[in-house]
Design a protein around this motif. Sequence first.
Motif, PDB file in Angstrom:
ATOM      1  N   LEU A 142      -3.475  74.283 -31.549  1.00 47.96           N
ATOM      2  CA  LEU A 142      -4.561  75.194 -31.196  1.00 47.96           C
ATOM      3  C   LEU A 142      -5.436  74.591 -30.095  1.00 47.96           C
ATOM      4  O   LEU A 142      -5.852  73.438 -30.181  1.00 47.96           O
ATOM      5  N   VAL A 187     -11.769  83.652 -30.451  1.00 49.39           N
ATOM      6  CA  VAL A 187     -10.308  83.655 -30.442  1.00 49.39           C
ATOM      7  C   VAL A 187      -9.827  82.438 -29.666  1.00 49.39           C
ATOM      8  O   VAL A 187     -10.434  82.064 -28.661  1.00 49.39           O
ATOM      9  N   GLN A 188      -8.761  81.819 -30.163  1.00 48.50           N
ATOM     10  CA  GLN A 188      -8.241  80.627 -29.499  1.00 48.50           C
ATOM     11  C   GLN A 188      -7.683  80.964 -28.124  1.00 48.50           C
ATOM     12  O   GLN A 188      -7.289  82.092 -27.865  1.00 48.50           O
ATOM     13  N   GLU A 198      -1.673  78.750 -32.454  1.00 44.66           N
ATOM     14  CA  GLU A 198      -1.606  79.712 -33.550  1.00 44.66           C
ATOM     15  C   GLU A 198      -2.618  79.362 -34.640  1.00 44.66           C
ATOM     16  O   GLU A 198      -2.849  78.198 -34.930  1.00 44.66           O
ATOM     17  N   LEU A 199      -3.171  80.411 -35.233  1.00 43.45           N
ATOM     18  CA  LEU A 199      -4.052  80.248 -36.381  1.00 43.45           C
ATOM     19  C   LEU A 199      -3.590  81.278 -37.407  1.00 43.45           C
ATOM     20  O   LEU A 199      -3.734  82.474 -37.190  1.00 43.45           O
ATOM     21  N   LEU A 200      -2.984  80.806 -38.505  1.00 39.83           N
ATOM     22  CA  LEU A 200      -2.325  81.734 -39.422  1.00 39.83           C
ATOM     23  C   LEU A 200      -2.912  81.664 -40.829  1.00 39.83           C
ATOM     24  O   LEU A 200      -3.215  80.582 -41.334  1.00 39.83           O
ATOM     25  N   ASP A 213       0.218  85.141 -41.348  1.00 35.93           N
ATOM     26  CA  ASP A 213      -0.213  86.211 -40.452  1.00 35.93           C
ATOM     27  C   ASP A 213      -1.358  85.733 -39.564  1.00 35.93           C
ATOM     28  O   ASP A 213      -2.174  84.914 -39.979  1.00 35.93           O
ATOM     29  N   THR A 214      -1.418  86.282 -38.338  1.00 34.00           N
ATOM     30  CA  THR A 214      -2.500  85.938 -37.428  1.00 34.00           C
ATOM     31  C   THR A 214      -3.836  86.352 -38.023  1.00 34.00           C
ATOM     32  O   THR A 214      -3.932  87.392 -38.675  1.00 34.00           O
ATOM     33  N   PHE A 215      -4.856  85.533 -37.803  1.00 38.42           N
ATOM     34  CA  PHE A 215      -6.192  85.877 -38.289  1.00 38.42           C
ATOM     35  C   PHE A 215      -6.701  87.138 -37.597  1.00 38.42           C
ATOM     36  O   PHE A 215      -6.539  87.269 -36.390  1.00 38.42           O
TER      37      PHE A 215
END
Lengths: 261, 271
Positions: free
Chosen positions: A9, A54-55, A59-61, A65-67
């Motif tokens: 990230l 938002v990054q 990925e931030l899961l 699932d994506t946040f």
Amino acid sequence: MSFISVNKLWKEYGDQVVLENLNLEVEQGEFCTLVGASGCGKSTFLKMLLGQEVQTRGELLLEGDTFPAEPDRNRGIVFQRYSVFPHLTVRQNVLMGLELEQKPILGKLFGSARAEALEKVDDMLELVGLGPSANKWPHELSGGMQQRLAIAQSLIMRPRVLLLDEPFGALDPGIRKDMHELLLRLWREIGITIFMVTHDLHEGFYLGTRLLVFDKLRNDPHAPNAYGATITYDLPIGQTDEHLLRDIDQSVTNTARNQAA
Amino acid sequence: MRLINRTPGRLTATALGVLPFVILLLIYGAASQQRLADNPNDKLLPGLEQMTAAVDRMAFQEDRRSGDYLMWVDTLASLERLGMGVGVAALMALVVGLANGVLPLVRANLAPLVSALSMVPPLAILPILFIVFGLGELSKVMLIVIGTAPIMMRDVAQRVSELPGEQLIKIQTLGANSWQVVTRMALPQVLPRLIDAVRLSLGPAWLFLIAAEAIASTEGLGYRIFLVRRYLAMDVILPYVIWITLLAIVIDQCLRLANRRLFPWYNAGGH
């Protein structure tokens, strides 16, 4: 699959790199404390968990699932200040979430539905020790009481994650200790996943199951924004000693000096 | 002791507050007496006797031509226009201000227009109002609306955007949709501020009311003042001005009390 996973990230604002190459796996029910110098991206990371930021890359899961890109009822938040609604009494503040959920248009409950909801509210107030203050206005409460209220307000929604952004930063040391006990008790009873940002390294060492230190690996004194921070220590709490605490303290203080220079 | 640290006691404060009024009255009384001594028919500075006679004639005796009690007819007509105008303006301010304050898309769309409209001098478009809406009640009410609404709209939008960002995030984490953010967070917190905005707008509202009545009307406080000006009837004008001032004070204080009663959290420092 972990509850929350963070892969490579990055977060940048223009030239300024705030977070670089963050990797993390968190299981459900963990209590993570985030420490680090100001400007090292711990609050930014919390805002990403919240859906407020938002990054840039990576990925931030949440369970694969994506946040969601905006705050929702699955992620509760308590800020240092202004988390409660001044125009509602203590009880109404906690009731609000239930009302919003059940009445999309009116946003208010009446009759037996309200009485039922109020029972839940009173249980929650009892749990955080606000039972006797149920009918007060927030401005009549002390700082610690207001934070109790903010926590109750979030917890009644049974969120999957509770995010705390320096929740006790403005409180007196004695009160802060009470709040630590309260928070640990609630966490044990409800079993919720918690992320807490704090300035106070000792607070981070004492609370929770896991300590995440946000720090810069590289510092360029001529371009303090060129390199971002990442997680430099990821420690299970209980296996820490004074020596390590001093090391981390030293490193974080150095970074803070560089930031300020 | 420094001057900035010297505070009057209760009695001294009251005396100091009353003093300017007494001085003004004394100066007026002396000047009036002197002029009346020179010329008993002087109209410029009427004495108390002449003014009470005028008030008695205007308020407590039927008008010989119309059979009305003129001062009450005037007061009623003026207050009706003022109430309608300010009421409509406040309602518009609430709707537009909330939308502007909460919804970025609406703000991008409407805020420039509201800012531009609030810069238009309302009296400059009074002729347009007379042409479009005629010389009846509507054009007078519209002048008050146009004169006070844009500023109140900006004020409400400003108040909404001053609400802490933390609250906006918090209510979203409680599952609120956009409508609920407006109705449960923004609206209730902006209502007491709207009342404050109305109190501030009452000054301009009176100005527009009297201006409109002066130009085209058949009754009203402003109409009467401008009518009797032709006969230099200071004995009517002065009591009317005092009466208008009293009405303004009473309305203002009623709004202040209503604000206190209705929103206890607001006035106890809960914001």
